[in-house]
Design a protein around this motif. Structure first.
Motif, PDB file in Angstrom:
ATOM      1  N   ALA A   1      36.315  30.292  40.663  1.00  0.00           N
ATOM      2  CA  ALA A   1      37.778  30.289  40.720  1.00  0.00           C
ATOM      3  C   ALA A   1      38.296  31.688  41.036  1.00  0.00           C
ATOM      4  CB  ALA A   1      38.361  29.801  39.397  1.00  0.00           C
ATOM      5  N   PHE A   2      39.431  31.735  41.717  1.00  0.00           N
ATOM      6  CA  PHE A   2      40.093  32.994  42.058  1.00  0.00           C
ATOM      7  C   PHE A   2      41.576  32.884  41.730  1.00  0.00           C
ATOM      8  CE2 PHE A   2      36.362  33.093  44.762  1.00  0.00           C
ATOM      9  CZ  PHE A   2      35.974  34.419  44.720  1.00  0.00           C
ATOM     10  N   THR A   3      42.197  34.036  41.505  1.00  0.00           N
ATOM     11  CA  THR A   3      43.654  34.064  41.353  1.00  0.00           C
ATOM     12  C   THR A   3      44.286  34.001  42.742  1.00  0.00           C
ATOM     13  OG1 THR A   3      43.843  36.479  41.489  1.00  0.00           O
ATOM     14  CG2 THR A   3      43.395  35.529  39.318  1.00  0.00           C
ATOM     15  N   GLY A   4      45.585  33.756  42.780  1.00  0.00           N
ATOM     16  CA  GLY A   4      46.269  33.713  44.063  1.00  0.00           C
ATOM     17  C   GLY A   4      46.188  35.028  44.803  1.00  0.00           C
TER      18      GLY A   4
ATOM     19  N   LYS B   1      33.419  28.452  53.350  1.00  0.00           N
ATOM     20  CA  LYS B   1      32.302  29.376  53.583  1.00  0.00           C
ATOM     21  C   LYS B   1      31.850  30.012  52.276  1.00  0.00           C
ATOM     22  CE  LYS B   1      33.602  30.608  58.334  1.00  0.00           C
ATOM     23  NZ  LYS B   1      34.108  31.695  59.230  1.00  0.00           N
ATOM     24  N   LEU B   2      32.802  30.412  51.445  1.00  0.00           N
ATOM     25  CA  LEU B   2      32.470  31.042  50.173  1.00  0.00           C
ATOM     26  C   LEU B   2      31.781  30.059  49.237  1.00  0.00           C
ATOM     27  CD1 LEU B   2      32.624  33.509  48.335  1.00  0.00           C
ATOM     28  CD2 LEU B   2      34.888  32.741  47.609  1.00  0.00           C
ATOM     29  N   PHE B   3      32.296  28.849  49.156  1.00  0.00           N
ATOM     30  CA  PHE B   3      31.698  27.847  48.279  1.00  0.00           C
ATOM     31  C   PHE B   3      30.286  27.501  48.746  1.00  0.00           C
ATOM     32  CE2 PHE B   3      35.825  25.818  46.458  1.00  0.00           C
ATOM     33  CZ  PHE B   3      36.119  27.036  45.863  1.00  0.00           C
ATOM     34  N   GLN B   4      30.077  27.486  50.063  1.00  0.00           N
ATOM     35  CA  GLN B   4      28.729  27.222  50.569  1.00  0.00           C
ATOM     36  C   GLN B   4      27.767  28.325  50.128  1.00  0.00           C
ATOM     37  OE1 GLN B   4      27.538  28.015  54.715  1.00  0.00           O
ATOM     38  NE2 GLN B   4      27.012  25.846  54.867  1.00  0.00           N
ATOM     39  N   LYS B   5      28.208  29.581  50.189  1.00  0.00           N
ATOM     40  CA  LYS B   5      27.360  30.698  49.742  1.00  0.00           C
ATOM     41  C   LYS B   5      26.993  30.548  48.274  1.00  0.00           C
ATOM     42  CE  LYS B   5      29.120  34.106  53.061  1.00  0.00           C
ATOM     43  NZ  LYS B   5      29.871  35.372  53.226  1.00  0.00           N
ATOM     44  N   HIS B   6      27.951  30.096  47.466  1.00  0.00           N
ATOM     45  CA  HIS B   6      27.661  29.890  46.049  1.00  0.00           C
ATOM     46  C   HIS B   6      26.647  28.762  45.856  1.00  0.00           C
ATOM     47  CE1 HIS B   6      30.178  32.505  43.535  1.00  0.00           C
ATOM     48  NE2 HIS B   6      30.997  32.540  44.568  1.00  0.00           N
TER      49      HIS B   6
ATOM     50  N   LEU C   1      35.157  48.067  35.314  1.00  0.00           N
ATOM     51  CA  LEU C   1      33.834  47.883  35.904  1.00  0.00           C
ATOM     52  C   LEU C   1      33.375  46.435  35.761  1.00  0.00           C
ATOM     53  CD1 LEU C   1      31.207  48.899  37.164  1.00  0.00           C
ATOM     54  CD2 LEU C   1      30.456  49.581  34.867  1.00  0.00           C
ATOM     55  N   GLU C   2      33.606  45.844  34.588  1.00  0.00           N
ATOM     56  CA  GLU C   2      33.203  44.460  34.368  1.00  0.00           C
ATOM     57  C   GLU C   2      33.952  43.520  35.310  1.00  0.00           C
ATOM     58  OE1 GLU C   2      31.195  41.271  33.128  1.00  0.00           O
ATOM     59  OE2 GLU C   2      30.777  43.378  32.652  1.00  0.00           O
ATOM     60  N   TYR C   3      35.244  43.774  35.523  1.00  0.00           N
ATOM     61  CA  TYR C   3      36.013  42.939  36.452  1.00  0.00           C
ATOM     62  C   TYR C   3      35.465  43.065  37.872  1.00  0.00           C
ATOM     63  CZ  TYR C   3      39.555  41.602  39.812  1.00  0.00           C
ATOM     64  OH  TYR C   3      40.195  41.055  40.903  1.00  0.00           O
ATOM     65  N   LEU C   4      35.202  44.293  38.302  1.00  0.00           N
ATOM     66  CA  LEU C   4      34.723  44.506  39.663  1.00  0.00           C
ATOM     67  C   LEU C   4      33.347  43.868  39.877  1.00  0.00           C
ATOM     68  CD1 LEU C   4      35.869  48.196  40.239  1.00  0.00           C
ATOM     69  CD2 LEU C   4      36.904  46.110  41.159  1.00  0.00           C
ATOM     70  N   ARG C   5      32.497  43.942  38.857  1.00  0.00           N
ATOM     71  CA  ARG C   5      31.190  43.280  38.960  1.00  0.00           C
ATOM     72  C   ARG C   5      31.366  41.767  39.082  1.00  0.00           C
ATOM     73  NH1 ARG C   5      26.367  46.241  36.199  1.00  0.00           N
ATOM     74  NH2 ARG C   5      25.499  44.165  36.413  1.00  0.00           N
ATOM     75  N   ASP C   6      32.247  41.212  38.267  1.00  0.00           N
ATOM     76  CA  ASP C   6      32.491  39.776  38.308  1.00  0.00           C
ATOM     77  C   ASP C   6      33.123  39.369  39.636  1.00  0.00           C
ATOM     78  OD1 ASP C   6      32.824  37.072  36.920  1.00  0.00           O
ATOM     79  OD2 ASP C   6      34.909  37.536  37.420  1.00  0.00           O
ATOM     80  N   PHE C   7      34.040  40.196  40.136  1.00  0.00           N
ATOM     81  CA  PHE C   7      34.662  39.893  41.428  1.00  0.00           C
ATOM     82  C   PHE C   7      33.610  39.885  42.532  1.00  0.00           C
ATOM     83  CE2 PHE C   7      36.562  41.201  45.445  1.00  0.00           C
ATOM     84  CZ  PHE C   7      37.604  40.299  45.568  1.00  0.00           C
ATOM     85  N   HIS C   8      32.725  40.853  42.506  1.00  0.00           N
ATOM     86  CA  HIS C   8      31.668  40.909  43.514  1.00  0.00           C
ATOM     87  C   HIS C   8      30.757  39.681  43.414  1.00  0.00           C
ATOM     88  CE1 HIS C   8      27.888  42.149  45.463  1.00  0.00           C
ATOM     89  NE2 HIS C   8      28.630  42.940  46.186  1.00  0.00           N
ATOM     90  N   ARG C   9      30.437  39.267  42.212  1.00  0.00           N
ATOM     91  CA  ARG C   9      29.607  38.081  42.017  1.00  0.00           C
ATOM     92  C   ARG C   9      30.290  36.846  42.593  1.00  0.00           C
ATOM     93  NH1 ARG C   9      29.931  33.906  38.995  1.00  0.00           N
ATOM     94  NH2 ARG C   9      31.701  34.757  37.835  1.00  0.00           N
ATOM     95  N   ARG C  10      31.602  36.745  42.408  1.00  0.00           N
ATOM     96  CA  ARG C  10      32.333  35.589  42.915  1.00  0.00           C
ATOM     97  C   ARG C  10      32.562  35.663  44.423  1.00  0.00           C
ATOM     98  NH1 ARG C  10      37.541  35.645  40.773  1.00  0.00           N
ATOM     99  NH2 ARG C  10      37.262  37.765  39.997  1.00  0.00           N
TER     100      ARG C  10
END
Length: 229
Positions: free
Chosen positions: A139-142, A52-57, A201-210
């Motif tokens: 990509a995501f961490t475990g 589902k996530l990959f489809q959104k991307h 903040l940069e990590y959280l923005r990137d996490f939200h983007r992913r």
């Protein structure tokens, strides 16, 4: 002489118009193919969180590509010369014999144009779509579990090692208080703390983007800035 120059200018104007129309046709077809690819994606119903996530991307990237083509299409239309307008009007002329005559004239000129120079390169839309469906977009961490949880372990270690911060603070305690910025005494908010906040903040923005590629966080950040003022 003067008559020869007039013929050359007319041919140049017609060639330019035909070239512009061809460019508009290709850009329009590219836009439609990206749109159809989005529809095809929406018809598919992924079963797992990862799918589902990959489809959104993929949809987010197709929307970006479609938007780029639409902007290029509008830009080409806005910058086209007067000959394009004249040709478009001529194609809607009420006299069918005149329209047919212009069609054969333009067809002959188009054949001559392609003899003088190679045609426009083939569109890479199919390659773009195939690449999106073949590659993992993110990509995501475990610990992040495909966007289900944030992974702040590294930030926890940085925080407890900042001067004046509680070194015994557990990870669970850190997570429960990480957004309580007003609890930090002003005398402990030094340059190291500022860099820590910037990286967080940069990590959280990137996490939200992913994790949420179809949602924009810019508006929420702007609201938060205004609330702080």
């Amino acid at each position: 002489g003067e008559r020869e120059r007039e013929r050359e200018m007319a041919a140049s104007s017609s060639s330019s118009s035909s070239s512009t129309l061809e460019t508009l046709r290709v850009l329009g077809e590219d836009w439609e193919r990206y749109q159809r690819a989005i529809v095809d994606e929406l018809k598919h119903r992924p079963k797992t969180m990862r799918e589902k996530l990959f489809q959104k991307h993929r949809i987010a990237e197709l929307l970006r590509m479609s938007k780029d083509r639409a902007q290029e299409l509008n830009s080409t239309m806005d910058s086209s010369d007067e000959s394009l307008r004249v040709e478009a009007e001529a194609l809607t002329n009420e006299n069918p014999n005149k329209v047919l005559s212009m069609f054969y004239t333009d067809f002959a000129e188009l054949r001559e144009q392609y003899k003088r120079r190679p045609p426009l390169p083939m569109s890479d839309v199919d390659e773009d779509i195939a690449h999106l469906r073949r590659e993992e977009p993110v990509a995501f961490t475990g610990e992040e579990r495909y966007g289900k949880h944030v992974d702040l372990n590294a930030f926890h270690m940085r925080f407890v090692n900042l001067p004046g911060m509680p070194h015994t603070l557990s990870y669970a305690q850190y997570l429960s208080s990480v957004a309580d910025f007003f609890a930090i005494p002003i005398n402990r908010k030094n340059r190291e703390y500022a860099r820590y906040l910037e990286d967080l903040l940069e990590y959280l923005r990137d996490f939200h983007r992913r994790a949420a590629p179809l949602e924009s966080i810019d508006g929420k950040l702007e609201d938060a800035r205004n609330d702080m003022l």
